[in-house]
Scaffold this motif. Structure first.
Motif, PDB file in Angstrom:
ATOM      1  N   VAL A  68       0.841  -1.198   0.000  1.00  0.00           N
ATOM      2  CA  VAL A  68       0.000   0.000   0.000  1.00  0.00           C
ATOM      3  C   VAL A  68       0.877   1.250   0.000  1.00  0.00           C
ATOM      4  O   VAL A  68       0.656   2.194  -0.783  1.00  0.00           O
ATOM      5  N   PHE A  69       1.878   1.266   0.864  1.00  0.00           N
ATOM      6  CA  PHE A  69       2.767   2.420   0.921  1.00  0.00           C
ATOM      7  C   PHE A  69       3.605   2.537  -0.347  1.00  0.00           C
ATOM      8  O   PHE A  69       4.002   3.633  -0.735  1.00  0.00           O
ATOM      9  N   GLY A  70       3.885   1.407  -0.969  1.00  0.00           N
ATOM     10  CA  GLY A  70       4.585   1.447  -2.247  1.00  0.00           C
ATOM     11  C   GLY A  70       3.772   2.172  -3.304  1.00  0.00           C
ATOM     12  O   GLY A  70       4.292   3.015  -4.051  1.00  0.00           O
ATOM     13  N   VAL A  71       2.477   1.860  -3.370  1.00  0.00           N
ATOM     14  CA  VAL A  71       1.582   2.541  -4.318  1.00  0.00           C
ATOM     15  C   VAL A  71       1.520   4.035  -3.998  1.00  0.00           C
ATOM     16  O   VAL A  71       1.588   4.885  -4.905  1.00  0.00           O
ATOM     17  N   LEU A  72       1.392   4.372  -2.708  1.00  0.00           N
ATOM     18  CA  LEU A  72       1.343   5.774  -2.317  1.00  0.00           C
ATOM     19  C   LEU A  72       2.646   6.494  -2.666  1.00  0.00           C
ATOM     20  O   LEU A  72       2.622   7.666  -3.075  1.00  0.00           O
ATOM     21  N   THR A  73       3.772   5.808  -2.509  1.00  0.00           N
ATOM     22  CA  THR A  73       5.062   6.407  -2.849  1.00  0.00           C
ATOM     23  C   THR A  73       5.150   6.703  -4.342  1.00  0.00           C
ATOM     24  O   THR A  73       5.674   7.743  -4.760  1.00  0.00           O
ATOM     25  N   ILE A  74       4.633   5.797  -5.157  1.00  0.00           N
ATOM     26  CA  ILE A  74       4.603   6.037  -6.605  1.00  0.00           C
ATOM     27  C   ILE A  74       3.748   7.267  -6.919  1.00  0.00           C
ATOM     28  O   ILE A  74       4.150   8.134  -7.719  1.00  0.00           O
ATOM     29  N   LEU A  75       2.589   7.362  -6.286  1.00  0.00           N
ATOM     30  CA  LEU A  75       1.712   8.519  -6.504  1.00  0.00           C
ATOM     31  C   LEU A  75       2.389   9.810  -6.049  1.00  0.00           C
ATOM     32  O   LEU A  75       2.270  10.851  -6.712  1.00  0.00           O
ATOM     33  N   LEU A  76       3.101   9.751  -4.934  1.00  0.00           N
ATOM     34  CA  LEU A  76       3.811  10.932  -4.453  1.00  0.00           C
ATOM     35  C   LEU A  76       4.926  11.329  -5.418  1.00  0.00           C
ATOM     36  O   LEU A  76       5.204  12.522  -5.604  1.00  0.00           O
ATOM     37  N   GLY A  77       5.584  10.341  -6.016  1.00  0.00           N
ATOM     38  CA  GLY A  77       6.600  10.641  -7.014  1.00  0.00           C
ATOM     39  C   GLY A  77       6.014  11.355  -8.220  1.00  0.00           C
ATOM     40  O   GLY A  77       6.582  12.328  -8.730  1.00  0.00           O
ATOM     41  N   LEU A  78       4.860  10.884  -8.681  1.00  0.00           N
ATOM     42  CA  LEU A  78       4.177  11.538  -9.801  1.00  0.00           C
ATOM     43  C   LEU A  78       3.736  12.952  -9.408  1.00  0.00           C
ATOM     44  O   LEU A  78       3.821  13.889 -10.215  1.00  0.00           O
ATOM     45  N   LEU A  79       3.298  13.089  -8.153  1.00  0.00           N
ATOM     46  CA  LEU A  79       2.904  14.403  -7.645  1.00  0.00           C
ATOM     47  C   LEU A  79       4.095  15.345  -7.612  1.00  0.00           C
ATOM     48  O   LEU A  79       4.006  16.513  -8.011  1.00  0.00           O
ATOM     49  N   GLY A  83      13.958  13.696  -8.146  1.00  0.00           N
ATOM     50  CA  GLY A  83      13.246  13.318  -6.928  1.00  0.00           C
ATOM     51  C   GLY A  83      12.049  12.433  -7.211  1.00  0.00           C
ATOM     52  O   GLY A  83      11.815  11.438  -6.523  1.00  0.00           O
ATOM     53  N   GLY A  84      11.286  12.768  -8.251  1.00  0.00           N
ATOM     54  CA  GLY A  84      10.109  11.977  -8.600  1.00  0.00           C
ATOM     55  C   GLY A  84      10.468  10.575  -9.043  1.00  0.00           C
ATOM     56  O   GLY A  84       9.839   9.595  -8.621  1.00  0.00           O
ATOM     57  N   VAL A  85      11.486  10.461  -9.891  1.00  0.00           N
ATOM     58  CA  VAL A  85      11.926   9.140 -10.367  1.00  0.00           C
ATOM     59  C   VAL A  85      12.420   8.290  -9.200  1.00  0.00           C
ATOM     60  O   VAL A  85      12.136   7.085  -9.116  1.00  0.00           O
ATOM     61  N   MET A  86      13.153   8.920  -8.279  1.00  0.00           N
ATOM     62  CA  MET A  86      13.645   8.191  -7.106  1.00  0.00           C
ATOM     63  C   MET A  86      12.485   7.615  -6.295  1.00  0.00           C
ATOM     64  O   MET A  86      12.517   6.440  -5.887  1.00  0.00           O
ATOM     65  N   MET A  87      11.445   8.415  -6.071  1.00  0.00           N
ATOM     66  CA  MET A  87      10.296   7.934  -5.302  1.00  0.00           C
ATOM     67  C   MET A  87       9.526   6.863  -6.047  1.00  0.00           C
ATOM     68  O   MET A  87       9.076   5.872  -5.451  1.00  0.00           O
ATOM     69  N   ILE A  88       9.365   7.032  -7.360  1.00  0.00           N
ATOM     70  CA  ILE A  88       8.640   6.031  -8.148  1.00  0.00           C
ATOM     71  C   ILE A  88       9.382   4.697  -8.133  1.00  0.00           C
ATOM     72  O   ILE A  88       8.770   3.634  -7.952  1.00  0.00           O
ATOM     73  N   LEU A  89      10.699   4.736  -8.298  1.00  0.00           N
ATOM     74  CA  LEU A  89      11.484   3.491  -8.273  1.00  0.00           C
ATOM     75  C   LEU A  89      11.395   2.820  -6.905  1.00  0.00           C
ATOM     76  O   LEU A  89      11.251   1.597  -6.817  1.00  0.00           O
ATOM     77  N   THR A  90      11.477   3.620  -5.839  1.00  0.00           N
ATOM     78  CA  THR A  90      11.348   3.060  -4.493  1.00  0.00           C
ATOM     79  C   THR A  90       9.979   2.425  -4.307  1.00  0.00           C
ATOM     80  O   THR A  90       9.852   1.327  -3.747  1.00  0.00           O
ATOM     81  N   GLY A  91       8.936   3.111  -4.763  1.00  0.00           N
ATOM     82  CA  GLY A  91       7.584   2.565  -4.669  1.00  0.00           C
ATOM     83  C   GLY A  91       7.433   1.259  -5.437  1.00  0.00           C
ATOM     84  O   GLY A  91       6.801   0.315  -4.948  1.00  0.00           O
ATOM     85  N   LEU A  92       8.013   1.199  -6.624  1.00  0.00           N
ATOM     86  CA  LEU A  92       7.938  -0.030  -7.414  1.00  0.00           C
ATOM     87  C   LEU A  92       8.647  -1.183  -6.711  1.00  0.00           C
ATOM     88  O   LEU A  92       8.172  -2.326  -6.723  1.00  0.00           O
ATOM     89  N   LEU A  93       9.784  -0.884  -6.080  1.00  0.00           N
ATOM     90  CA  LEU A  93      10.507  -1.923  -5.337  1.00  0.00           C
ATOM     91  C   LEU A  93       9.657  -2.446  -4.174  1.00  0.00           C
ATOM     92  O   LEU A  93       9.649  -3.647  -3.890  1.00  0.00           O
ATOM     93  N   LEU A  94       8.946  -1.547  -3.504  1.00  0.00           N
ATOM     94  CA  LEU A  94       8.102  -1.959  -2.387  1.00  0.00           C
ATOM     95  C   LEU A  94       6.901  -2.774  -2.863  1.00  0.00           C
ATOM     96  O   LEU A  94       6.552  -3.803  -2.277  1.00  0.00           O
ATOM     97  N   VAL A  95       6.253  -2.314  -3.930  1.00  0.00           N
ATOM     98  CA  VAL A  95       5.052  -2.983  -4.429  1.00  0.00           C
ATOM     99  C   VAL A  95       5.361  -4.388  -4.926  1.00  0.00           C
ATOM    100  O   VAL A  95       4.603  -5.335  -4.680  1.00  0.00           O
ATOM    101  N   THR A  96       6.462  -4.534  -5.641  1.00  0.00           N
ATOM    102  CA  THR A  96       6.790  -5.824  -6.255  1.00  0.00           C
ATOM    103  C   THR A  96       7.454  -6.796  -5.295  1.00  0.00           C
ATOM    104  O   THR A  96       7.620  -7.978  -5.622  1.00  0.00           O
ATOM    105  N   GLY A  97       7.862  -6.325  -4.111  1.00  0.00           N
ATOM    106  CA  GLY A  97       8.546  -7.200  -3.166  1.00  0.00           C
ATOM    107  C   GLY A  97      10.040  -7.276  -3.416  1.00  0.00           C
ATOM    108  O   GLY A  97      10.765  -7.944  -2.666  1.00  0.00           O
ATOM    109  N   VAL A  98      10.533  -6.588  -4.453  1.00  0.00           N
ATOM    110  CA  VAL A  98      11.968  -6.598  -4.754  1.00  0.00           C
ATOM    111  C   VAL A  98      12.748  -5.934  -3.631  1.00  0.00           C
ATOM    112  O   VAL A  98      13.879  -6.320  -3.320  1.00  0.00           O
TER     113      VAL A  98
END
Length: 255
Positions: A106-117, A221-236
């Motif tokens: 859930v926080f991974g998805v939110l992190t991706i959204l924050l990166g886009l924001l 900054g946005g790319v960094m947050m999106i990549l972190t979010g993707l790592l969290l969401v996928t379990g990587v």
């Protein structure tokens, strides 16, 4: 994945295990990006003037000791707020440990959204700061309180990056490790402020270069947050943490 999480959480009692080895650089970079964002960097001369009690035109001639002390007190003020928040997120993460896998996604998805924001790719609906009608006393005496006010205010550009770091603090699942992670964020954000105070005129030129490339700063900054979010969401993220934990096992110090 269950065995992997068990192995990870089983080593969660060390100061620097794989999780923090991975998360601390992310937090420091998040702090740097926050400092150089268009919500903070243009205000640096004003903050320095306020916390030192020296007029903007005289900042270049002000005593270094006064500039250093004022900037340190300001940084300590907002660090107290951010670190307390990180400890809170880490403590809540410990209480909700049994739901960690779901909440991490859930926080991974939110992190991706924050990166886009952060990159301006989604509408900013919650970008307002909290405002205070009373201001701390200008000068060294009011510097820590101004830092606290700044920390509580959460400017629009700081919000997404700091929230992402707090999500990682939640993932650490202890108050101490959450506090350590947000302390790393404060280091990334506070150190440039202190350096600006010590070499104000020299840093003005460097800051002007950054100002011309604000779009790049926001994209990084946005790319960094999106990549972190993707790592969290996928379990990587957990897989990398586990590998780093194994690798760094011989270098950790027990709490």
């Amino acid at each position: 994945m269950t065995e992997l999480l068990a192995a990870y959480t089983g080593t969660n009692e060390t100061v620097l295990d794989g999780a923090l080895v991975l998360a601390i650089p992310v937090a420091v970079l998040g702090g740097l990006v926050s400092f150089f964002s268009p919500c903070v960097l243009p205000l640096v001369p004003g903050y320095l003037s306020y916390v030192t009690g020296v007029g903007g035109a005289d900042l270049g001639e002000a005593r270094r000791g006064r500039m250093l002390l004022g900037s340190l007190l300001f940084v300590l003020g907002f660090s107290a707020v951010f670190i307390s928040t990180g400890a809170l997120f880490g403590g809540v993460g410990n209480v909700l440990q049994e739901h960690r896998e779901f909440l991490t996604r859930v926080f991974g998805v939110l992190t991706i959204l924050l990166g886009l924001l952060f990159m301006g790719l989604v509408p900013r609906m919650g970008q307002r700061e909290f405002r205070f009608h009373t201001r701390p006393t200008a000068g060294l005496a009011g510097a820590p309180m101004l830092g606290v006010v700044f920390g509580i205010g959460w400017t629009p550009c700081i919000g997404p990056t700091l929230a992402s770091v707090n999500f990682l603090a939640f993932n650490e699942a202890t108050a101490g490790r959450g506090a350590l992670l947000t302390a790393a964020y404060c280091l990334g954000m506070g150190l440039p402020f202190i350096l600006a105070a010590l070499a104000f005129r020299r840093t003005l030129g460097a800051f002007s270069v950054v100002k011309r490339h604000y779009a790049l700063v926001m994209r990084i900054g946005g790319v960094m947050m999106i990549l972190t979010g993707l790592l969290l969401v996928t379990g990587v993220w957990d897989r990398i943490v586990y590998q780093l934990t194994v690798w760094s096992a011989g270098f950790t110090v027990g709490i």
